[in-house]
Scaffold this motif. Structure first.
Motif, PDB file in Angstrom:
ATOM      1  N   VAL A   1       5.139   4.445 -13.217  1.00 17.02           N
ATOM      2  CA  VAL A   1       5.173   5.496 -14.221  1.00 17.02           C
ATOM      3  C   VAL A   1       6.482   6.270 -14.093  1.00 17.02           C
ATOM      4  O   VAL A   1       6.989   6.487 -12.982  1.00 17.02           O
ATOM      5  CB  VAL A   1       3.958   6.453 -14.065  1.00 17.02           C
ATOM      6  CG1 VAL A   1       3.944   7.117 -12.698  1.00 17.02           C
ATOM      7  CG2 VAL A   1       3.922   7.493 -15.169  1.00 17.02           C
ATOM      8  N   SER A   2       7.064   6.618 -15.238  1.00 18.03           N
ATOM      9  CA  SER A   2       8.279   7.430 -15.220  1.00 18.03           C
ATOM     10  C   SER A   2       8.009   8.752 -14.519  1.00 18.03           C
ATOM     11  O   SER A   2       6.947   9.366 -14.702  1.00 18.03           O
ATOM     12  CB  SER A   2       8.767   7.681 -16.649  1.00 18.03           C
ATOM     13  OG  SER A   2       9.217   6.468 -17.250  1.00 18.03           O
ATOM     14  N   LEU A   3       8.957   9.194 -13.721  1.00 21.30           N
ATOM     15  CA  LEU A   3       8.751  10.369 -12.881  1.00 21.30           C
ATOM     16  C   LEU A   3       8.504  11.626 -13.698  1.00 21.30           C
ATOM     17  O   LEU A   3       7.773  12.517 -13.263  1.00 21.30           O
ATOM     18  CB  LEU A   3       9.968  10.563 -11.967  1.00 21.30           C
ATOM     19  CG  LEU A   3       9.841  11.597 -10.854  1.00 21.30           C
ATOM     20  CD1 LEU A   3       8.654  11.303  -9.950  1.00 21.30           C
ATOM     21  CD2 LEU A   3      11.140  11.650 -10.040  1.00 21.30           C
ATOM     22  N   ASP A   4       9.094  11.712 -14.892  1.00 18.39           N
ATOM     23  CA  ASP A   4       8.890  12.921 -15.690  1.00 18.39           C
ATOM     24  C   ASP A   4       7.451  13.060 -16.169  1.00 18.39           C
ATOM     25  O   ASP A   4       7.005  14.155 -16.505  1.00 18.39           O
ATOM     26  CB  ASP A   4       9.855  12.972 -16.874  1.00 18.39           C
ATOM     27  CG  ASP A   4       9.723  11.778 -17.807  1.00 18.39           C
ATOM     28  OD1 ASP A   4       8.887  10.885 -17.531  1.00 18.39           O
ATOM     29  OD2 ASP A   4      10.457  11.722 -18.808  1.00 18.39           O
TER      30      ASP A   4
ATOM     31  N   ILE B   1       8.045   6.197 -10.390  1.00 17.07           N
ATOM     32  CA  ILE B   1       7.156   6.130  -9.236  1.00 17.07           C
ATOM     33  C   ILE B   1       6.427   4.791  -9.281  1.00 17.07           C
ATOM     34  O   ILE B   1       5.804   4.457 -10.296  1.00 17.07           O
ATOM     35  CB  ILE B   1       6.125   7.270  -9.244  1.00 17.07           C
ATOM     36  CG1 ILE B   1       6.784   8.601  -8.888  1.00 17.07           C
ATOM     37  CG2 ILE B   1       4.986   6.984  -8.270  1.00 17.07           C
ATOM     38  CD1 ILE B   1       7.043   8.803  -7.422  1.00 17.07           C
ATOM     39  N   CYS B   2       6.532   4.031  -8.212  1.00 17.99           N
ATOM     40  CA  CYS B   2       5.746   2.808  -8.061  1.00 17.99           C
ATOM     41  C   CYS B   2       4.556   3.160  -7.182  1.00 17.99           C
ATOM     42  O   CYS B   2       4.711   3.403  -5.973  1.00 17.99           O
ATOM     43  CB  CYS B   2       6.580   1.695  -7.431  1.00 17.99           C
ATOM     44  SG  CYS B   2       7.987   1.176  -8.426  1.00 17.99           S
TER      45      CYS B   2
ATOM     46  N   GLY C   1       0.785  -1.223   0.000  1.00 15.51           N
ATOM     47  CA  GLY C   1       0.000   0.000   0.000  1.00 15.51           C
ATOM     48  C   GLY C   1       0.816   1.270   0.000  1.00 15.51           C
ATOM     49  O   GLY C   1       0.252   2.368  -0.086  1.00 15.51           O
ATOM     50  N   SER C   2       2.140   1.161   0.093  1.00 16.01           N
ATOM     51  CA  SER C   2       2.986   2.354   0.118  1.00 16.01           C
ATOM     52  C   SER C   2       3.376   2.761  -1.298  1.00 16.01           C
ATOM     53  O   SER C   2       3.081   2.059  -2.271  1.00 16.01           O
ATOM     54  CB  SER C   2       4.238   2.097   0.957  1.00 16.01           C
ATOM     55  OG  SER C   2       5.038   1.113   0.332  1.00 16.01           O
ATOM     56  N   ILE C   3       4.066   3.882  -1.404  1.00 12.95           N
ATOM     57  CA  ILE C   3       4.529   4.386  -2.699  1.00 12.95           C
ATOM     58  C   ILE C   3       6.038   4.569  -2.637  1.00 12.95           C
ATOM     59  O   ILE C   3       6.580   5.049  -1.642  1.00 12.95           O
ATOM     60  CB  ILE C   3       3.839   5.714  -3.051  1.00 12.95           C
ATOM     61  CG1 ILE C   3       2.357   5.476  -3.329  1.00 12.95           C
ATOM     62  CG2 ILE C   3       4.498   6.377  -4.252  1.00 12.95           C
ATOM     63  CD1 ILE C   3       1.600   6.720  -3.724  1.00 12.95           C
TER      64      ILE C   3
END
Length: 273
Positions: free
Chosen positions: A114-117, A70-71, A38-40
């Motif tokens: 998703v890619s951070l950019d 970002i996961c 549940g974390s990021i």
């Protein structure tokens, strides 16, 4: 292998569990199962300009992301590529902790990477370029902390209902019915679920299921034998079948298969080729 962690100062302390640095991790297998909690996680590859993860939606094909990723909050396992030794820097956010740093509801990141950019634009690239020349891990942690504060797009506060609910869920977990907690918040059930999803990334019910599953992992970690019925009862499952169904949903493995394959890192399991 070199692993370092750093706990940031307030106000980030309310939103980030820790920053971490991992160097020289090279296990004797090329795939590793990462279990949901549940974390990021924000991950920055300091060696290469790409990050590789296996995509469940594409029959396990290897998918390449930008150098920072970002996961999102996961309620499903996913598989990471461990075939090459690397050096990575990351942020482990507390549940709901990334909300002030995004312009979108966190539930839009549920079960995706998703890619951070994509989220931060050119600032994601600028952050990595700032970190690369630094000579010490301490300097990297310091710059990461300074830049994360600047990247906040919302006030560094939590909605009181979410703050109260998370405190109850994380301290009591399965000990108290979800309805008891939501009944004290003073919002309609529908409104509370909406706010919780926007900040944490999933429904309160699913979040509590994950916390209960994580308690199972905590109980069996570093043990030599397990009585699964005792574990299920202690963690608040109605019966053993309910426990097994939940366990398989979150890991893709039966409890006994998981126990025989678990590695040294909690929430990570070797997948042998």
């Amino acid at each position: 292998m070199k692993l370092r962690t750093y706990t940031p100062q307030a106000p980030l302390l309310n939103f980030v569990d820790y920053f971490w640095y991992l160097e020289g991790y090279s296990p004797p297998y090329s795939k590793e199962l990462t279990l949901p909690n549940g974390s990021i996680e924000l991950v920055i590859n300091l060696c290469e300009d790409k990050i590789k993860l296996f995509d469940r939606e594409s029959n396990g094909l290897l998918r390449t992301y930008d150098s920072s990723v970002i996961c999102g909050p996961h309620s499903e396992f996913f598989i990471i590529d461990t075939s090459a030794e690397t050096t990575v820097l990351g942020i482990h956010f507390k549940p709901g902790g990334i909300y002030p740093f995004l312009k979108i509801p966190v539930n839009e990141l549920h079960n995706i990477r998703v890619s951070l950019d994509t989220l931060w634009g050119a600032r994601a690239h600028e952050l990595r370029e700032t970190l690369l020349p630094l000579k010490t891990v301490d300097d990297q942690f310091r710059i990461l902390e300074e830049n994360l504060l600047k990247l906040a797009s919302r006030p560094l506060i939590r909605h009181p209902a979410v703050s109260f609910a998370l405190n109850e869920f994380l301290s009591l977990r399965h000990k108290r019915p979800l309805s008891d907690v939501s009944g004290q918040i003073g919002l309609s059930q529908r409104r509370f679920i909406q706010i919780f999803k926007e900040e944490v990334g999933m429904t309160p019910k699913l979040f509590c299921r994950l916390r209960r599953f994580q308690e199972v992992l905590n109980r069996i970690n570093h043990t030599k034998s397990v009585n699964w019925l005792d574990v299920a009862i202690a963690c608040g499952y109605y019966d053993q079948m309910h426990f097994i169904k939940d366990f398989q949903a979150f890991t893709g493995l039966s409890p006994t298969d998981y126990f025989s394959r678990q590695g040294r890192r909690h929430n990570h399991v070797a997948i042998h080729n």
